[in-house]
Enzyme design. Structure first.
Site, PDB file in Angstrom:
ATOM      1  N   GLY A   1     -10.229   8.023  -2.258  1.00 24.96           N
ATOM      2  CA  GLY A   1     -10.726   7.293  -3.417  1.00 24.96           C
ATOM      3  C   GLY A   1      -9.921   7.580  -4.674  1.00 24.96           C
ATOM      4  O   GLY A   1      -8.703   7.423  -4.684  1.00 24.96           O
TER       5      GLY A   1
ATOM      6  N   SER B   1      -0.581   9.443   2.353  1.00 23.66           N
ATOM      7  CA  SER B   1      -0.825  10.510   1.375  1.00 23.66           C
ATOM      8  C   SER B   1      -1.161  11.813   2.106  1.00 23.66           C
ATOM      9  O   SER B   1      -1.424  11.809   3.316  1.00 23.66           O
ATOM     10  CB  SER B   1      -1.979  10.130   0.445  1.00 23.66           C
ATOM     11  OG  SER B   1      -3.214  10.270   1.136  1.00 23.66           O
TER      12      SER B   1
ATOM     13  N   GLY C   1      -5.325   0.895   0.041  1.00 24.36           N
ATOM     14  CA  GLY C   1      -5.964   0.204   1.158  1.00 24.36           C
ATOM     15  C   GLY C   1      -7.061  -0.749   0.697  1.00 24.36           C
ATOM     16  O   GLY C   1      -7.042  -1.943   1.009  1.00 24.36           O
TER      17      GLY C   1
ATOM     18  N   ARG D   1     -17.492   2.592   5.052  1.00 29.22           N
ATOM     19  CA  ARG D   1     -16.046   2.312   4.972  1.00 29.22           C
ATOM     20  C   ARG D   1     -15.745   0.832   4.795  1.00 29.22           C
ATOM     21  O   ARG D   1     -14.797   0.467   4.095  1.00 29.22           O
ATOM     22  CB  ARG D   1     -15.326   2.782   6.256  1.00 29.22           C
ATOM     23  CG  ARG D   1     -14.909   4.219   6.265  1.00 29.22           C
ATOM     24  CD  ARG D   1     -14.021   4.512   7.483  1.00 29.22           C
ATOM     25  NE  ARG D   1     -12.614   4.181   7.264  1.00 29.22           N
ATOM     26  CZ  ARG D   1     -11.771   3.853   8.246  1.00 29.22           C
ATOM     27  NH1 ARG D   1     -12.183   3.791   9.489  1.00 29.22           N
ATOM     28  NH2 ARG D   1     -10.510   3.573   7.955  1.00 29.22           N
ATOM     29  N   ARG D   2     -16.473  -0.040   5.495  1.00 34.31           N
ATOM     30  CA  ARG D   2     -16.006  -1.422   5.580  1.00 34.31           C
ATOM     31  C   ARG D   2     -17.014  -2.507   5.209  1.00 34.31           C
ATOM     32  O   ARG D   2     -16.638  -3.676   5.166  1.00 34.31           O
ATOM     33  CB  ARG D   2     -15.469  -1.691   6.989  1.00 34.31           C
ATOM     34  CG  ARG D   2     -14.126  -1.014   7.293  1.00 34.31           C
ATOM     35  CD  ARG D   2     -13.022  -1.552   6.399  1.00 34.31           C
ATOM     36  NE  ARG D   2     -11.753  -0.847   6.596  1.00 34.31           N
ATOM     37  CZ  ARG D   2     -11.348   0.192   5.861  1.00 34.31           C
ATOM     38  NH1 ARG D   2     -12.109   0.652   4.874  1.00 34.31           N
ATOM     39  NH2 ARG D   2     -10.186   0.773   6.086  1.00 34.31           N
TER      40      ARG D   2
ATOM     41  N   ARG E   1       0.868  -1.175   0.000  1.00 32.23           N
ATOM     42  CA  ARG E   1       0.000   0.000   0.000  1.00 32.23           C
ATOM     43  C   ARG E   1       0.906   1.226   0.000  1.00 32.23           C
ATOM     44  O   ARG E   1       1.942   1.257   0.684  1.00 32.23           O
ATOM     45  CB  ARG E   1      -0.896   0.021   1.237  1.00 32.23           C
ATOM     46  CG  ARG E   1      -1.830   1.224   1.252  1.00 32.23           C
ATOM     47  CD  ARG E   1      -2.739   1.240   2.464  1.00 32.23           C
ATOM     48  NE  ARG E   1      -3.533   2.464   2.510  1.00 32.23           N
ATOM     49  CZ  ARG E   1      -4.243   2.857   3.562  1.00 32.23           C
ATOM     50  NH1 ARG E   1      -4.258   2.107   4.641  1.00 32.23           N
ATOM     51  NH2 ARG E   1      -4.920   3.978   3.533  1.00 32.23           N
ATOM     52  N   HIS E   2       0.529   2.223  -0.782  1.00 29.90           N
ATOM     53  CA  HIS E   2       1.316   3.463  -0.832  1.00 29.90           C
ATOM     54  C   HIS E   2       1.572   4.023   0.569  1.00 29.90           C
ATOM     55  O   HIS E   2       0.802   3.796   1.504  1.00 29.90           O
ATOM     56  CB  HIS E   2       0.578   4.506  -1.678  1.00 29.90           C
ATOM     57  CG  HIS E   2      -0.777   4.843  -1.130  1.00 29.90           C
ATOM     58  ND1 HIS E   2      -0.953   5.740  -0.104  1.00 29.90           N
ATOM     59  CD2 HIS E   2      -1.995   4.355  -1.420  1.00 29.90           C
ATOM     60  CE1 HIS E   2      -2.232   5.807   0.193  1.00 29.90           C
ATOM     61  NE2 HIS E   2      -2.896   4.969  -0.577  1.00 29.90           N
TER      62      HIS E   2
ATOM     63  N   ARG F   1      -0.057   8.496  -5.782  1.00 27.66           N
ATOM     64  CA  ARG F   1       0.495   8.015  -4.512  1.00 27.66           C
ATOM     65  C   ARG F   1       1.026   6.590  -4.617  1.00 27.66           C
ATOM     66  O   ARG F   1       2.016   6.242  -3.973  1.00 27.66           O
ATOM     67  CB  ARG F   1      -0.542   8.161  -3.384  1.00 27.66           C
ATOM     68  CG  ARG F   1      -1.896   7.484  -3.606  1.00 27.66           C
ATOM     69  CD  ARG F   1      -2.918   8.091  -2.650  1.00 27.66           C
ATOM     70  NE  ARG F   1      -4.220   7.423  -2.591  1.00 27.66           N
ATOM     71  CZ  ARG F   1      -5.247   7.681  -3.396  1.00 27.66           C
ATOM     72  NH1 ARG F   1      -5.123   8.550  -4.396  1.00 27.66           N
ATOM     73  NH2 ARG F   1      -6.408   7.067  -3.217  1.00 27.66           N
TER      74      ARG F   1
ATOM     75  N   GLU G   1      -7.646   2.813  -6.054  1.00 26.60           N
ATOM     76  CA  GLU G   1      -8.409   2.757  -4.811  1.00 26.60           C
ATOM     77  C   GLU G   1      -9.889   2.631  -5.139  1.00 26.60           C
ATOM     78  O   GLU G   1     -10.319   2.958  -6.248  1.00 26.60           O
ATOM     79  CB  GLU G   1      -8.138   4.020  -3.984  1.00 26.60           C
ATOM     80  CG  GLU G   1      -8.854   4.084  -2.630  1.00 26.60           C
ATOM     81  CD  GLU G   1      -8.633   2.848  -1.775  1.00 26.60           C
ATOM     82  OE1 GLU G   1      -8.921   1.726  -2.263  1.00 26.60           O
ATOM     83  OE2 GLU G   1      -8.193   2.986  -0.630  1.00 26.60           O
TER      84      GLU G   1
ATOM     85  N   ASN H   1      -4.515  11.226   3.516  1.00 25.97           N
ATOM     86  CA  ASN H   1      -4.500  10.351   4.701  1.00 25.97           C
ATOM     87  C   ASN H   1      -4.133  11.205   5.913  1.00 25.97           C
ATOM     88  O   ASN H   1      -4.756  11.090   6.977  1.00 25.97           O
ATOM     89  CB  ASN H   1      -3.469   9.222   4.574  1.00 25.97           C
ATOM     90  CG  ASN H   1      -3.760   8.201   3.478  1.00 25.97           C
ATOM     91  OD1 ASN H   1      -2.832   7.676   2.870  1.00 25.97           O
ATOM     92  ND2 ASN H   1      -5.032   7.909   3.223  1.00 25.97           N
TER      93      ASN H   1
END
Ligand code: DG2
Length: 249
Positions: free
Chosen positions: A24, A14, A185, A116-117, A10-11, A62, A89, A17
């Protein structure tokens, strides 16, 4: 293993972040901390003698820069690179550009975590004239219009990522290559879900930390030899994954 080795990255952190904004498909750069994480990722690859033969990235800055910095650090800046929107993403819909903490406060924990999840609840779609829409971005000009997302849930990401996995990444692995995938992510959660056959429910609890290479040795059927793979810095990975899980709080 008989087949090559897969390395997921994963980058690094950012700029968004760091600001706790939903990102996104918005093309933000790495923060200074993210650049350092990418260098550390490259050092880990070197220390573990895990030198990629080729690299796949998303078309977002990123991930592209993370791969570049990490590969530069381990003297693999010269390897072939392929990029695809299919590794992007997850498109975060109308949440793109919004603050995670404010969104949590405004909509409540349950809705926030669903967006989110959850596996199959996409955020509301983004308007084409929204300042954070990607409609009209030249890098997607060749995309058939019906494939251009306005929002995505993780299930959508699995569905658009898998053709790239099977068509572009698996052949490299079957040739015995060490393949680096520098992505995001949620696009990496989609790939890990597929590799480890994680259920739609259990995937909610899986978070990928920034900048720490995750190694997967696969058997001939592309099943992970060690379920969940192996982080090159397991302790840092545990802490960083917990921090991702707690974002917004
Ligand atoms: C983050 C993930 O993606 O956010 O789009 O905000 O990996 O590109 O930084 P990334 C974003 P969460 O789903 O963890 O909130």
């Amino acid at each position: 293993s008989e087949v090559g080795t897969l390395v997921l990255l994963r980058h690094g952190e950012s700029e968004w972040n760091a600001k706790n904004l939903f990102t996104g498909w918005v093309d933000v750069d790495l923060s200074a901390k993210g650049e350092a994480e990418a260098r550390r990722g490259g050092e880990l690859l070197r220390e573990h003698d895990l030198l990629p033969d080729l690299v796949h990235t998303s078309v977002l800055r990123r991930a592209i820069r993370t791969a570049e910095i990490a590969l530069h650090t381990c003297d693999r800046h010269w390897i072939p690179v392929r990029r695809s929107w299919r590794l992007n993403e997850r498109h975060y819909g109308a949440l793109q550009g919004k603050n995670k903490k404010q969104t949590l406060e405004q909509y409540g924990e349950e809705q926030f975590m669903l967006w989110r999840r959850s596996y199959d609840t996409p955020p509301p779609p983004i308007a084409d004239d929204d300042e954070w829409s990607q409609v009209g971005d030249p890098r997607y000009a060749y995309l058939p219009p019906e494939l251009m997302p306005r929002t995505e849930c993780l299930k959508d990401v699995v569905n658009r990522m898998l053709p790239y996995w099977y068509d572009q990444i698996v052949p490299d692995l079957l040739e015995g290559r060490t393949v680096l995938v520098a992505a995001h992510g949620n696009s990496l959660r989609a790939l890990v879900k597929h590799l480890d056959r994680i259920s739609d429910e259990a995937i909610a609890g899986l978070n990928i930390p920034t900048g720490i290479p995750l190694r997967y040795d696969l058997d001939r059927d592309l099943r992970p030899i060690t379920p969940g793979g192996i982080y090159l810095d397991p302790e840092a990975a545990r802490e960083a994954a917990a921090a991702v899980a707690n974002q917004g709080r």
